[in-house]
Design a protein around this motif. Structure first.
Motif, mmCIF file in Angstrom:
data_model
loop_
_atom_site.group_PDB
_atom_site.id
_atom_site.type_symbol
_atom_site.label_atom_id
_atom_site.label_comp_id
_atom_site.label_asym_id
_atom_site.label_seq_id
_atom_site.Cartn_x
_atom_site.Cartn_y
_atom_site.Cartn_z
ATOM 1 N N PRO A 61 0.662 -1.184 0.102
ATOM 2 C CA PRO A 61 0.135 -0.355 0.033
ATOM 3 C C PRO A 61 0.734 1.595 -0.101
ATOM 4 C CG PRO A 61 -0.665 -1.355 1.484
ATOM 5 C CD PRO A 61 0.238 -1.935 1.196
ATOM 6 N N ARG A 62 0.139 2.703 -0.491
ATOM 7 C CA ARG A 62 0.785 3.232 -0.745
ATOM 8 C C ARG A 62 1.517 4.374 0.799
ATOM 9 N NH1 ARG A 62 -1.797 8.354 -4.556
ATOM 10 N NH2 ARG A 62 -1.289 5.696 -5.963
ATOM 11 N N LYS A 63 0.686 4.770 1.935
ATOM 12 C CA LYS A 63 1.129 4.814 2.685
ATOM 13 C C LYS A 63 2.271 3.991 3.199
ATOM 14 C CE LYS A 63 -2.542 7.911 3.385
ATOM 15 N NZ LYS A 63 -2.974 8.269 2.399
ATOM 16 N N LEU A 64 2.545 2.877 3.039
ATOM 17 C CA LEU A 64 3.343 1.657 3.914
ATOM 18 C C LEU A 64 4.581 1.660 3.128
ATOM 19 C CD1 LEU A 64 1.216 -1.492 4.772
ATOM 20 C CD2 LEU A 64 2.063 0.868 5.851
ATOM 21 N N ALA A 65 4.554 1.902 1.725
ATOM 22 C CA ALA A 65 6.208 2.641 0.835
ATOM 23 C C ALA A 65 6.510 3.740 1.282
ATOM 24 C CB ALA A 65 5.364 2.388 -0.877
ATOM 25 N N MET A 66 5.681 4.876 1.480
ATOM 26 C CA MET A 66 5.926 6.327 1.404
ATOM 27 C C MET A 66 6.926 6.506 3.148
ATOM 28 S SD MET A 66 5.522 8.388 -0.386
ATOM 29 C CE MET A 66 6.510 9.795 0.329
ATOM 30 N N GLU A 67 6.242 5.457 3.961
ATOM 31 C CA GLU A 67 6.482 5.156 5.055
ATOM 32 C C GLU A 67 7.930 4.527 5.648
ATOM 33 O OE1 GLU A 67 6.419 3.143 9.513
ATOM 34 O OE2 GLU A 67 4.802 3.270 8.386
ATOM 35 N N MET A 68 8.502 3.982 4.111
ATOM 36 C CA MET A 68 9.420 2.952 4.207
ATOM 37 C C MET A 68 10.886 3.764 3.363
ATOM 38 S SD MET A 68 9.200 -1.117 3.393
ATOM 39 C CE MET A 68 10.603 -1.247 3.000
ATOM 40 N N LEU A 69 10.498 4.595 2.405
ATOM 41 C CA LEU A 69 10.660 5.810 1.608
ATOM 42 C C LEU A 69 11.535 6.988 2.202
ATOM 43 C CD1 LEU A 69 8.660 5.447 -1.835
ATOM 44 C CD2 LEU A 69 11.500 4.492 -1.095
ATOM 45 N N LEU A 70 10.786 7.832 2.972
ATOM 46 C CA LEU A 70 10.998 8.604 3.570
ATOM 47 C C LEU A 70 11.528 8.443 5.065
ATOM 48 C CD1 LEU A 70 7.475 9.818 3.949
ATOM 49 C CD2 LEU A 70 9.192 11.390 2.708
ATOM 50 N N THR A 71 11.376 7.403 5.812
ATOM 51 C CA THR A 71 12.766 6.713 6.852
ATOM 52 C C THR A 71 13.386 6.345 6.880
ATOM 53 O OG1 THR A 71 10.945 4.822 7.842
ATOM 54 C CG2 THR A 71 10.140 6.637 7.861
ATOM 55 N N GLY A 72 13.606 5.072 6.077
ATOM 56 C CA GLY A 72 15.106 3.806 5.728
ATOM 57 C C GLY A 72 14.809 3.018 6.980
ATOM 58 N N ASP A 73 13.374 3.327 7.692
ATOM 59 C CA ASP A 73 13.788 1.847 8.577
ATOM 60 C C ASP A 73 13.607 0.973 8.051
ATOM 61 O OD1 ASP A 73 14.435 4.060 10.531
ATOM 62 O OD2 ASP A 73 12.093 4.403 11.062
ATOM 63 N N PRO A 74 13.854 -0.229 8.802
ATOM 64 C CA PRO A 74 14.190 -1.689 8.179
ATOM 65 C C PRO A 74 12.892 -2.086 8.716
ATOM 66 C CG PRO A 74 15.314 -1.583 10.043
ATOM 67 C CD PRO A 74 15.190 0.252 9.877
ATOM 68 N N ILE A 75 12.026 -3.152 8.208
ATOM 69 C CA ILE A 75 10.689 -3.871 8.908
ATOM 70 C C ILE A 75 11.228 -5.229 8.800
ATOM 71 C CG2 ILE A 75 9.440 -2.042 7.846
ATOM 72 C CD1 ILE A 75 9.046 -4.272 5.571
ATOM 73 N N ASP A 76 10.963 -6.030 9.295
ATOM 74 C CA ASP A 76 11.504 -7.958 9.717
ATOM 75 C C ASP A 76 10.262 -8.649 8.563
ATOM 76 O OD1 ASP A 76 8.842 -7.726 10.311
ATOM 77 O OD2 ASP A 76 9.463 -8.119 12.789
ATOM 78 N N ALA A 77 11.011 -9.771 8.680
ATOM 79 C CA ALA A 77 10.143 -10.774 7.233
ATOM 80 C C ALA A 77 8.718 -11.172 7.703
ATOM 81 C CB ALA A 77 11.096 -11.566 7.812
ATOM 82 N N THR A 78 8.291 -10.577 9.002
ATOM 83 C CA THR A 78 6.640 -11.413 9.330
ATOM 84 C C THR A 78 6.004 -10.057 8.963
ATOM 85 O OG1 THR A 78 7.463 -12.310 11.256
ATOM 86 C CG2 THR A 78 5.146 -11.294 10.782
ATOM 87 N N THR A 79 7.057 -8.317 9.363
ATOM 88 C CA THR A 79 6.210 -7.159 8.871
ATOM 89 C C THR A 79 5.993 -7.133 7.209
ATOM 90 O OG1 THR A 79 6.914 -6.172 10.448
ATOM 91 C CG2 THR A 79 5.773 -4.675 8.204
ATOM 92 N N ALA A 80 6.903 -7.571 6.402
ATOM 93 C CA ALA A 80 7.288 -8.229 4.677
ATOM 94 C C ALA A 80 5.981 -8.317 3.877
ATOM 95 C CB ALA A 80 8.451 -7.910 4.049
ATOM 96 N N LEU A 81 5.840 -10.146 4.899
ATOM 97 C CA LEU A 81 4.963 -10.444 4.380
ATOM 98 C C LEU A 81 3.310 -9.824 4.789
ATOM 99 C CD1 LEU A 81 4.062 -13.694 3.830
ATOM 100 C CD2 LEU A 81 4.082 -14.176 5.644
ATOM 101 N N ALA A 82 3.606 -9.517 5.249
ATOM 102 C CA ALA A 82 1.907 -8.809 6.412
ATOM 103 C C ALA A 82 1.449 -8.004 5.140
ATOM 104 C CB ALA A 82 1.941 -8.565 7.123
#
Length: 269
Positions: free
Chosen positions: A163-184
């Motif tokens: 989803p767009r807002k989740l993509a923007m969060e990753m792009l704007l913060t640079g913070d990593p997500i774990d595999a479980t979050t990536a799956l969700a």
């Protein structure tokens, strides 16, 4: 199976390893000391491999993996820093664009085997692959913003996966997500313990190999074409594609096998 060193041109290089077994070609990014950062040489080797695989009918599924601790740390920023001329960076990013679009056009499905960090262009590579299987230890980030480089190109496939807002969060913060979050979020298809990663990739690949290669290649092509269109046009084109598929030998064979309650015998026609 012994890995094969793949040449970028006429010169042998060890930055990419290719291993073919049972209809599966595994391309392993082989710069473990640099966390498999995408150097100009590695991008060229990947391009050459994809070009060769497109015409190799013995290969049914392509797997992209990484050697060492990481899947891929992204672009080789040290190399870009050492080549300060603007033309070098432009060439690297253009080659990366060509590689990513080539993966989409490749007739064989491409699975990312993600055992460790996939950052920046490495996360882009995961998002660009048709499917992705991750180990629980894997991490994903579009981390360029931390180094003054907004991950604009990784944002292209990322925004088409999650989803767009989740993509923007990753792009704007640079913070990593774990595999479980990536799956969700839909960035990967499956998450398994590291010791089960190869078996899970194999299971997914074998499920694809059991189908008609003609149908798989045509279906992949139509899928990527229709997602960029409006719904009405997408339905028109997808309908025409289905009509064409059922007229192929494999299409007729698959329907006959269903009606006769037997396994289909694919002819790849």
């Amino acid at each position: 199976m012994t890995a094969i060193h793949l040449a970028t041109a006429d010169t042998e290089t060890g930055v990419l390893l290719r291993e073919d077994a049972g209809g599966i070609a595994t391309l392993t990014l082989n710069r473990p000391d640099q966390y498999n950062a995408l150097s100009a040489e590695l991008l060229a080797a990947l391009q050459a491999a994809v070009r060769d695989l497109a015409d190799d009918k013995s290969i049914r599924v392509v797997v992209i993996a990484g050697a060492g601790k990481a899947f891929c740390a992204g672009h080789d920023l040290k190399e870009i820093h050492e080549h300060a001329e603007p033309g070098f960076a432009k060439g690297v990013f253009e080659r990366c664009r060509q590689l990513m679009t080539a993966l989409t056009r490749l007739p064989q499905p491409v699975i990312a085997r993600v055992h460790g960090p996939a950052y920046a262009a490495g996360c882009q590579l995961v998002a660009q692959c048709d499917l992705a299987v991750a180990a629980t230890e894997a991490r994903f980030a579009t981390s360029g913003v931390n180094y003054g480089v907004f991950c604009s190109t990784p944002g292209v496939p990322l925004s088409r996966n999650i989803p767009r807002k989740l993509a923007m969060e990753m792009l704007l913060t640079g913070d990593p997500i774990d595999a479980t979050t990536a799956l969700a979020r839909g960035l990967v298809n499956r998450v398994v313990p590291a010791k089960e990663l190869d078996a899970e990739v194999q299971r997914l690949a074998q499920s694809i190999i059991a189908k008609s290669p003609t149908v798989i290649a045509a279906g992949k092509n139509v899928f990527y074409e229709q997602v960029e269109k409006g719904m009405k046009q997408a339905y028109r084109d997808a309908t025409a594609a289905m009509v064409g598929i059922v007229r192929t030998e494999d299409g007729r064979e698959g329907i006959a096998a269903f009606a006769e309650k037997r396994k289909p015998r694919w002819k790849n026609k």
